[in-house]
Design a protein around this motif. Structure first.
Motif, mmCIF file in Angstrom:
data_model
loop_
_atom_site.group_PDB
_atom_site.id
_atom_site.type_symbol
_atom_site.label_atom_id
_atom_site.label_comp_id
_atom_site.label_asym_id
_atom_site.label_seq_id
_atom_site.Cartn_x
_atom_site.Cartn_y
_atom_site.Cartn_z
ATOM 1 N N PHE A 35 0.837 -1.203 0.000
ATOM 2 C CA PHE A 35 0.000 0.000 0.000
ATOM 3 C C PHE A 35 0.873 1.255 0.000
ATOM 4 N N THR A 36 1.982 1.216 0.738
ATOM 5 C CA THR A 36 2.912 2.350 0.764
ATOM 6 C C THR A 36 3.495 2.621 -0.610
ATOM 7 N N LEU A 37 3.947 1.570 -1.273
ATOM 8 C CA LEU A 37 4.520 1.729 -2.615
ATOM 9 C C LEU A 37 3.473 2.241 -3.602
ATOM 10 N N LEU A 38 2.262 1.679 -3.536
ATOM 11 C CA LEU A 38 1.208 2.087 -4.459
ATOM 12 C C LEU A 38 0.780 3.528 -4.197
ATOM 13 N N GLY A 39 0.517 3.867 -2.943
ATOM 14 C CA GLY A 39 0.045 5.212 -2.604
ATOM 15 C C GLY A 39 1.035 6.296 -2.982
ATOM 16 N N ASN A 40 2.302 6.083 -2.652
ATOM 17 C CA ASN A 40 3.311 7.095 -2.967
ATOM 18 C C ASN A 40 3.619 7.144 -4.465
ATOM 19 N N SER A 41 3.485 6.017 -5.146
ATOM 20 C CA SER A 41 3.643 6.027 -6.610
ATOM 21 C C SER A 41 2.543 6.857 -7.256
ATOM 22 N N LEU A 42 1.320 6.754 -6.743
ATOM 23 C CA LEU A 42 0.217 7.541 -7.284
ATOM 24 C C LEU A 42 0.434 9.035 -7.055
ATOM 25 N N LEU A 44 3.329 10.565 -6.695
ATOM 26 C CA LEU A 44 4.415 10.974 -7.586
ATOM 27 C C LEU A 44 3.914 11.109 -9.018
ATOM 28 N N THR A 45 3.059 10.186 -9.451
ATOM 29 C CA THR A 45 2.467 10.259 -10.792
ATOM 30 C C THR A 45 1.617 11.507 -10.947
ATOM 31 N N ALA A 46 0.827 11.814 -9.903
ATOM 32 C CA ALA A 46 -0.029 13.004 -9.950
ATOM 33 C C ALA A 46 0.804 14.272 -10.064
ATOM 34 N N VAL A 47 1.882 14.359 -9.308
ATOM 35 C CA VAL A 47 2.737 15.558 -9.327
ATOM 36 C C VAL A 47 3.430 15.717 -10.669
ATOM 37 N N VAL A 48 3.939 14.607 -11.197
ATOM 38 C CA VAL A 48 4.691 14.678 -12.456
ATOM 39 C C VAL A 48 3.771 14.958 -13.638
ATOM 40 N N SER A 49 2.567 14.377 -13.639
ATOM 41 C CA SER A 49 1.701 14.438 -14.819
ATOM 42 C C SER A 49 0.892 15.732 -14.922
ATOM 43 N N SER A 283 1.105 9.012 2.350
ATOM 44 C CA SER A 283 0.355 8.944 1.086
ATOM 45 C C SER A 283 -1.127 9.181 1.326
ATOM 46 N N LEU A 284 -1.653 8.660 2.443
ATOM 47 C CA LEU A 284 -3.059 8.894 2.769
ATOM 48 C C LEU A 284 -3.314 10.359 3.097
ATOM 49 N N LYS A 294 -5.855 15.196 -5.450
ATOM 50 C CA LYS A 294 -7.011 14.363 -5.797
ATOM 51 C C LYS A 294 -7.511 14.668 -7.205
ATOM 52 N N SER A 295 -7.536 15.936 -7.582
ATOM 53 C CA SER A 295 -7.979 16.298 -8.932
ATOM 54 C C SER A 295 -7.034 15.745 -9.983
ATOM 55 N N SER A 296 -5.738 15.831 -9.705
ATOM 56 C CA SER A 296 -4.754 15.308 -10.655
ATOM 57 C C SER A 296 -4.871 13.800 -10.794
ATOM 58 N N LEU A 297 -5.092 13.102 -9.674
ATOM 59 C CA LEU A 297 -5.243 11.649 -9.735
ATOM 60 C C LEU A 297 -6.494 11.257 -10.522
ATOM 61 N N LYS A 298 -7.569 12.014 -10.367
ATOM 62 C CA LYS A 298 -8.787 11.736 -11.132
ATOM 63 C C LYS A 298 -8.530 11.885 -12.623
ATOM 64 N N ARG A 299 -7.770 12.926 -13.005
ATOM 65 C CA ARG A 299 -7.448 13.112 -14.427
ATOM 66 C C ARG A 299 -6.588 11.974 -14.944
ATOM 67 N N VAL A 300 -5.637 11.510 -14.105
ATOM 68 C CA VAL A 300 -4.769 10.404 -14.512
ATOM 69 C C VAL A 300 -5.598 9.147 -14.741
#
Length: 310
Positions: A35-42, A44-49, A283-284, A294-300
């Motif tokens: 969960f730690t790896l997944l949450g922090n990967s998300l 990082l993806t949100a910030v980069v994208s 990550s939580l 949250k908005s960036s993750l929704k777009r991803v």
């Protein structure tokens, strides 16, 4: 009399007083680690994208996500390996590497918390000059300094610990190679290494904690001077997630220092909170309390689903 045979490996005895609970602990820690790896990967993806998140605050948040994936990876994979019934042994070089990267990443992440506190101080107290003060060169310089401080700190501790001769009494009564667990196995006098280790850790932790307190003291004063309730709420909301992450990181360390007598089980629980649980909570905290993330993750997710359906 101790045998001075050259030591090639250590045996990690694991978490004290948990014999018979290996399967349960393996399942729990596997879930937390994944969960730690997944949450922090998300995150990082949100910030980069998202181009809207390409600001100093989210630059530091992305780096924190990287730290929160690397830091538990120093101790958790080996712990899961022997909890699954595999060998408890770790090589001499692997033990030294584990100790080095534990203190390197831990102290560098502590420096990053101080940098993030300074970033919030500039954003709240000098909003009109924020982008000028926190320009890219300054941000990169602060991050490089955090890495260098962490590297120097870990190099000193690892050098003093592993310059000693270790006997063939290789049983480390802990779940990873840390200084208090390794030094009792030394054949030579380890008092200097103990003093250097405790002084170095205490000094760096005190300086970093003091810097965070100073930044948030000025932030608190600035927020109280804001006239409107809505303005104070918005100002505090930009800092609340970071404050919660700092408390999750420093809370376990404070518990260790305030505890009057050593308690192996309590120390192990606190270290697990610090090493494994806190990176998951970060990550939580940042995903649930930050509207932009949250908005960036929704777009991803929307883009991923749209591409998969084409």
């Amino acid at each position: 009399m101790r045998n001075h045979t050259e030591l090639h490996e250590f045996i990690l005895l694991g978490i004290p007083q948990t014999k018979g609970l290996e399967t349960v602990l393996f399942v729990i820690f596997s879930f937390i680690y994944l969960f730690t790896l997944l949450g922090n990967s998300l995150i990082l993806t949100a910030v980069v994208s998202s181009s809207t998140l390409h600001t100093p605050m989210y630059f530091f948040l992305g780096l924190l996500s990287i730290f929160d994936m690397l830091f538990p990876s120093v101790t958790c994979p080996k712990m899961l390996f022997y909890l699954s019934g595999q060998s408890h042994t770790i090589s001499y070089e692997g033990c030294a590497a584990q100790l080095f990267f534990y203190h390197f990443l831990g102290s560098a992440e502590g420096c990053l918390y101080s940098v993030m506190a300074y970033d919030r101080f500039v954003a709240i107290c000098y909003p009109l000059r924020y982008m000028l003060i926190m320009r890219p060169g300054v941000c990169v310089g602060l991050v490089v300094t955090a890495w260098l401080v962490g590297c120097l700190h870990a190099t000193i501790l690892t050098s003093f610990t592993f310059q000693l001769t270790y006997c063939d009494f290789s049983r480390v009564d802990y779940f990873f190679c840390d200084i208090p667990a390794v030094l009792p196995l030394a054949c030579a006098d380890s008092s200097l290494a103990r003093r250097v280790g405790s002084t170095n850790v205490a000094f760096l932790a005190s300086v970093l904690w003091f810097s965070v307190c100073v930044s948030y003291t000025y932030i608190g004063i600035a927020i109280l001077r804001i006239q409107s309730t809505e303005g104070r709420r918005k100002a505090f909301s930009t800092c609340s997630a970071h404050l919660m992450a700092i408390l999750c990181a420093y809370g376990p360390v404070i518990i260790i220092y305030l505890h009057p007598t050593p308690n192996p089980l309590l120390d192990a629980i606190v270290q697990i909170l610090n090493n494994i649980v806190s990176p998951m909570l970060n990550s939580l905290i940042y995903s649930l309390r930050n509207r932009e993330v949250k908005s960036s993750l929704k777009r991803v997710f929307h883009n991923v689903v749209f591409i998969s359906l084409e």
